[in-house]
Scaffold this motif. Structure first.
Motif, PDB file in Angstrom:
ATOM      1  N   SER A  16      -1.069  -4.878   2.761  1.00  0.00           N
ATOM      2  CA  SER A  16      -0.859  -3.882   3.806  1.00  0.00           C
ATOM      3  C   SER A  16      -0.013  -4.497   4.919  1.00  0.00           C
ATOM      4  O   SER A  16       0.822  -5.364   4.650  1.00  0.00           O
ATOM      5  CB  SER A  16      -2.218  -3.394   4.319  1.00  0.00           C
ATOM      6  N   ASP A  33       0.817  -1.214   0.000  1.00  0.00           N
ATOM      7  CA  ASP A  33       0.000   0.000   0.000  1.00  0.00           C
ATOM      8  C   ASP A  33       0.847   1.259   0.000  1.00  0.00           C
ATOM      9  O   ASP A  33       0.346   2.357  -0.283  1.00  0.00           O
ATOM     10  CB  ASP A  33      -0.968   0.006   1.190  1.00  0.00           C
ATOM     11  N   PRO A  44     -10.402   5.153   0.274  1.00  0.00           N
ATOM     12  CA  PRO A  44      -9.616   3.986  -0.137  1.00  0.00           C
ATOM     13  C   PRO A  44      -9.146   4.081  -1.587  1.00  0.00           C
ATOM     14  O   PRO A  44      -9.756   4.759  -2.421  1.00  0.00           O
ATOM     15  CB  PRO A  44     -10.597   2.821   0.047  1.00  0.00           C
ATOM     16  N   GLU A  60      -2.949   8.012   6.368  1.00  0.00           N
ATOM     17  CA  GLU A  60      -4.055   7.081   6.199  1.00  0.00           C
ATOM     18  C   GLU A  60      -4.021   6.527   4.776  1.00  0.00           C
ATOM     19  O   GLU A  60      -4.224   7.263   3.808  1.00  0.00           O
ATOM     20  CB  GLU A  60      -5.395   7.775   6.462  1.00  0.00           C
ATOM     21  N   ILE A  90      -2.915   4.866   9.626  1.00  0.00           N
ATOM     22  CA  ILE A  90      -4.043   3.943   9.453  1.00  0.00           C
ATOM     23  C   ILE A  90      -3.793   3.041   8.245  1.00  0.00           C
ATOM     24  O   ILE A  90      -3.452   3.510   7.157  1.00  0.00           O
ATOM     25  CB  ILE A  90      -5.358   4.724   9.285  1.00  0.00           C
ATOM     26  N   ARG A  91      -3.954   1.748   8.458  1.00  0.00           N
ATOM     27  CA  ARG A  91      -3.750   0.754   7.412  1.00  0.00           C
ATOM     28  C   ARG A  91      -4.855  -0.304   7.471  1.00  0.00           C
ATOM     29  O   ARG A  91      -5.730  -0.252   8.324  1.00  0.00           O
ATOM     30  CB  ARG A  91      -2.380   0.081   7.573  1.00  0.00           C
ATOM     31  N   CYS A  92      -4.773  -1.303   6.589  1.00  0.00           N
ATOM     32  CA  CYS A  92      -5.751  -2.400   6.528  1.00  0.00           C
ATOM     33  C   CYS A  92      -5.020  -3.717   6.752  1.00  0.00           C
ATOM     34  O   CYS A  92      -4.672  -4.418   5.791  1.00  0.00           O
ATOM     35  CB  CYS A  92      -6.463  -2.407   5.175  1.00  0.00           C
ATOM     36  N   ARG A 128      -5.612   3.270   2.752  1.00  0.00           N
ATOM     37  CA  ARG A 128      -6.497   2.110   2.766  1.00  0.00           C
ATOM     38  C   ARG A 128      -6.619   1.536   1.361  1.00  0.00           C
ATOM     39  O   ARG A 128      -6.815   2.277   0.402  1.00  0.00           O
ATOM     40  CB  ARG A 128      -7.877   2.503   3.299  1.00  0.00           C
ATOM     41  N   GLN A 186     -10.753  -4.200   7.249  1.00  0.00           N
ATOM     42  CA  GLN A 186     -10.928  -3.309   8.398  1.00  0.00           C
ATOM     43  C   GLN A 186      -9.742  -2.361   8.518  1.00  0.00           C
ATOM     44  O   GLN A 186      -8.595  -2.800   8.622  1.00  0.00           O
ATOM     45  CB  GLN A 186     -11.067  -4.131   9.686  1.00  0.00           C
ATOM     46  N   ALA A 187     -10.004  -1.056   8.484  1.00  0.00           N
ATOM     47  CA  ALA A 187      -8.959  -0.055   8.650  1.00  0.00           C
ATOM     48  C   ALA A 187      -8.755   0.227  10.138  1.00  0.00           C
ATOM     49  O   ALA A 187      -9.720   0.464  10.869  1.00  0.00           O
ATOM     50  CB  ALA A 187      -9.331   1.234   7.918  1.00  0.00           C
TER      51      ALA A 187
END
Length: 258
Positions: free
Chosen positions: A140, A94, A103, A233, A171-173, A235, A202-203
């Motif tokens: 991710s 990512d 996203p 962030e 923030i990642r997934c 996603r 889910q983030a």
């Protein structure tokens, strides 16, 4: 099928060796793997020798170093150039994208903001040009269950009082390593070409992920130090790829549940 797995000593590489139902040849660089072959992806001649000796039908390329362009970018291209007869799955990240609040879908162009992201993006571009049937699988944060993943180790260090902090605005997934390995093996033999997003649905912030890991491992989640950190962030929207897979990419809240 004979499968060559590069980076076989790493978290994902080990899981691929464990779960693949094919004849698997592990390739490593510095940490030997039983039954494996040594491979320096930076050396195109060495890549050619190994691939000619192994004669793989498929290759899953997981090898990288975040701080080494030659390994991450040039190495991936060397593998693609020297394996014209093999089905190639290249594991990307990512980090080929920059921070934003919505996203990223598979069709969107890379816009990296870090040297590591730039190296992966360069590899993606070259591989798409020289290996049109290759799969580029962006993922991710990879989380395991045996305590060896980077995030698991950080939780243990920081709950023990070592310096550092988990960022609340990073923030990642996250994806579980077994889900990711299963999905990559599906993509290897499937009909998908080009870009695939293979991340969890889910983030979570790094702090939220760290607390879930701490609870799973019986540690105090409130002992984890935190700070906002630089806003980041990123996603991945993996819904299109998920529809094509039998493997279910579980949310972190599920696979980290006690």
């Amino acid at each position: 099928m004979r499968l060559l797995v590069t980076g076989a000593a790493g978290l994902l590489g080990r899981e691929l060796l464990r779960s693949a139902a094919y004849e698997v040849v592990p390739a490593y660089h510095s940490q030997p793997v039983p039954g494996g072959v040594r491979l320096d992806v930076r050396d195109r001649g060495n890549v050619r020798e190994v691939i000619r000796a192994v004669r793989p039908d498929g290759i899953i390329h997981t090898a990288y170093r975040q701080d080494d362009w030659l390994t991450t970018a040039d190495g991936a291209v060397n593998v693609a150039l020297e394996s014209p007869g093999a089905r190639l799955v290249f594991v990307s990240t990512d980090a080929v994208f920059g921070p934003r609040t919505t996203p990223y879908a598979e069709h969107e162009l890379p816009c990296p903001t870090t040297p590591y992201g730039a190296a992966k993006a360069a590899a993606e571009t070259a591989i798409r040009a020289v290996a049109r049937r290759a799969v580029i699988a962006r993922t991710s944060l990879i989380v395991g269950s045996d305590g060896t993943s980077e995030e698991e180790q950080r939780v243990r260090r920081l709950t023990a009082g070592e310096p550092g902090a988990f960022y609340t605005e990073n923030i990642r997934c996250p994806v579980h390593v077994s889900d990711l390995a299963s999905a990559l093996l599906e993509l290897l033999v499937g009909e998908v070409d080009g870009i695939a997003h293979v991340a969890g649905p889910q983030a979570l912030s790094r702090l939220e992920l760290g607390r879930l890991l701490a609870i799973r491992d019986g540690l105090d989640p409130h002992a984890l130090p935190s700070e906002p950190g630089p806003p980041s962030e990123i996603r991945l929207d993996s819904r299109r790829t998920q529809e094509l897979l039998k493997t279910r990419l579980r949310p972190a809240g599920e696979f980290l549940s006690r």
